[in-house]
Enzyme design. Sequence first.
Site, mmCIF file in Angstrom:
data_model
loop_
_atom_site.group_PDB
_atom_site.id
_atom_site.type_symbol
_atom_site.label_atom_id
_atom_site.label_comp_id
_atom_site.label_asym_id
_atom_site.label_seq_id
_atom_site.Cartn_x
_atom_site.Cartn_y
_atom_site.Cartn_z
ATOM 1 N N GLU A 14 33.078 -13.901 -25.803
ATOM 2 C CA GLU A 14 33.590 -12.559 -26.067
ATOM 3 C C GLU A 14 33.924 -11.931 -24.721
ATOM 4 O OE1 GLU A 14 34.303 -10.171 -28.420
ATOM 5 O OE2 GLU A 14 34.301 -8.609 -26.897
ATOM 6 N N CYS A 61 30.962 -3.674 -27.788
ATOM 7 C CA CYS A 61 31.182 -5.083 -28.055
ATOM 8 C C CYS A 61 31.653 -5.281 -29.481
ATOM 9 C CB CYS A 61 29.867 -5.832 -27.836
ATOM 10 S SG CYS A 61 30.046 -7.601 -28.032
ATOM 11 N N CYS A 64 28.033 -8.174 -30.697
ATOM 12 C CA CYS A 64 26.655 -7.726 -30.893
ATOM 13 C C CYS A 64 26.628 -6.209 -30.990
ATOM 14 C CB CYS A 64 25.768 -8.228 -29.773
ATOM 15 S SG CYS A 64 26.328 -7.688 -28.175
ATOM 16 N N HIS A 68 23.484 -2.736 -29.805
ATOM 17 C CA HIS A 68 23.647 -1.539 -28.977
ATOM 18 C C HIS A 68 23.316 -0.273 -29.762
ATOM 19 C CE1 HIS A 68 25.057 -3.733 -25.558
ATOM 20 N NE2 HIS A 68 25.881 -4.397 -26.327
ATOM 21 N N ARG A 478 21.680 -12.565 -26.850
ATOM 22 C CA ARG A 478 21.871 -13.104 -25.492
ATOM 23 C C ARG A 478 20.770 -12.687 -24.537
ATOM 24 N NH1 ARG A 478 25.395 -12.077 -28.313
ATOM 25 N NH2 ARG A 478 26.949 -13.603 -28.920
ATOM 26 N N SER A 501 24.339 -9.911 -20.818
ATOM 27 C CA SER A 501 25.360 -10.616 -20.027
ATOM 28 C C SER A 501 25.564 -9.970 -18.662
ATOM 29 C CB SER A 501 26.682 -10.704 -20.790
ATOM 30 O OG SER A 501 26.503 -11.508 -21.934
ATOM 31 N N CYS A 545 28.966 -12.755 -23.001
ATOM 32 C CA CYS A 545 29.695 -11.672 -23.657
ATOM 33 C C CYS A 545 30.049 -10.631 -22.607
ATOM 34 C CB CYS A 545 28.895 -11.024 -24.762
ATOM 35 S SG CYS A 545 29.827 -9.646 -25.419
ATOM 36 N N CYS A 548 30.211 -6.712 -23.583
ATOM 37 C CA CYS A 548 28.922 -6.041 -23.410
ATOM 38 C C CYS A 548 28.639 -5.786 -21.940
ATOM 39 C CB CYS A 548 27.786 -6.942 -23.886
ATOM 40 S SG CYS A 548 27.534 -6.911 -25.620
#
Length: 566
Positions: A14, A61, A64, A68, A478, A501, A545, A548
Amino acid sequence: MAKRITIDPISRIEGHLRVDVEVENGSVSNSWASCTMWRGIENILKGRDPREAWLFTQRFCGVCTTVHAMASVRSVEDALKLEIPLNAQYIRNLILINHGLHDHIVHFYHLSALDFVDIMKIPAADPAKTSALIEGLTNWPGNSKKTFAAAQDKVKAVAASGQLGIFTNGYWGHPAMKLSPEVNLLAFAHYIQALEYQRKSVQAVAILGSKSPHIQNLTVGGVSNAINLDSLATLNMDRLFMIKKLMDEVKPFIDQVYLPDVCAIAGMYADWFNYGAGVTNYLASPDLPIDSKNTKFDLPGGYIMGGQLSSVHRFDGFRDKAFVDGVTEETKHAWYKGETPLHPWKGETDPEYTDWQAEGKYSWVKAPRFQGQPMQVGPLAQILVGYASGDPLTRKHTDKALDLISTVAGHKIGVEKLQSTMGRHVARAIRASMLAELGEKHWQLLVDNIAKGDVSIHNNPEFPSGEIEGVGVHEAPRGLLSHWTVIKGGKIANYQAVVPSTWNGSPRDAKGQHGPYEASLLHNPIADPVRPLEAIRTIHSFDPCMACACHTFDPEGKAIATVKVL
Ligand code: NFE
Ligand code: MG
């Protein structure tokens, strides 16, 4: 003379990630990880009502989103010292569990398995032999000769069309691809089946969250899922059993397909337990709280420094002092102003773009550090912290996986070997099997609590006139996610997200220490610099990602592509 390879973009992730590696004598000697986009949602939040921050932050994102939302409400609740009703904790946990299952299934099959599985070898497979390979090992109904033959026909039809579609640009026929045609077929058949099972997990998220991505059911103080077993319009037994049915279907896929596939592929590629360790400091958050005050958890968190499993430190809650005191972010090599490491409550988001500079600034990702050190986050960090500290659930699932890998590899693979590129895949599958088991438990906890007559779902937040600070953490798919908020007079004065990330994709810090992606690439073999499959394997093992990580778009829209991969 080192040869520089730029991979831009890294696909099957992503967001926008560029990786540069220098290769000398067939091995990586230097590396840079660069996120090439930026949004600045943290700035948009300033001055807003803390009760609505979660609706903005889940737009960080497209993958995910829920995580958040969750970290955001937790940060405000932490600032207010607000307790959360049990039903709300269990409903949130069920969302997080199902979201995690969806995410891990997709990551393995659809985003990274084709780094190890060569689908162009599939036409040569014998479906009967594929079926015989695993006969008696599982009860999975999708392992018949007929199913495998149908999957093979799909590949043959795609290959015959001359248009590979989503399979264009894969590194087919690469010398680092090692599986037999039959095993490639097995993995591909499960790739197709996995599409169906990841969807079931998302459905469970959507039933509780009203939709997915971007759930709608959170409040600062709980959830908005009204509970009334006698109403058709609320959370009732009908809906609860819909969720249970979905989880009952996904669990066998995890236990009989995902985990065994990862262990088999890991055993067949056991050399990948020797590459990609990189940063061996690990950080994970406790999660799945089972009380209203967030003091008891079903997933353990803590940290390990320098790969020393014997020196594990456990965190005792979301707001462990060592964690809260230990985090800073720095920007010497990131496209932001400022040189001093800042604690997230004092964090700044002030862009300063310079172009990509090997010795200067080269990424939109900041460099988070814990006690001044780069940290690896993700399922591997969580499994190692749980295993090293003797968590029974982690031990049970990890030992089972290591036994299977060792059998396939023909030699013992111990827990310390998980500190590697392959170990990150294995840890993610172990975590999925833990989540599938915990899903059953948390569903039962919710049903039993409602059966006691408790229908409470929300405690009302009240904001003081002064300044308060909160941190909301969540162990996302992640890794450790934290949202840090400063609230003044009921409005957001500062907001910083330190994202999984961001930890893993971090650029160098002021001391020149590499971030985890960068460090993990060092010493990776590269057989063919024009097709750097091995570098892709290591990067994909983190499940990057970047959306993010930098919470965005490059205003210049600059393309620097040298190599493109599937
Ligand atoms: Ni955009 Fe994310 C997860 C978070 S990673 S996918 O998991 O938080 O930075
Ligand atoms: Mg941030």
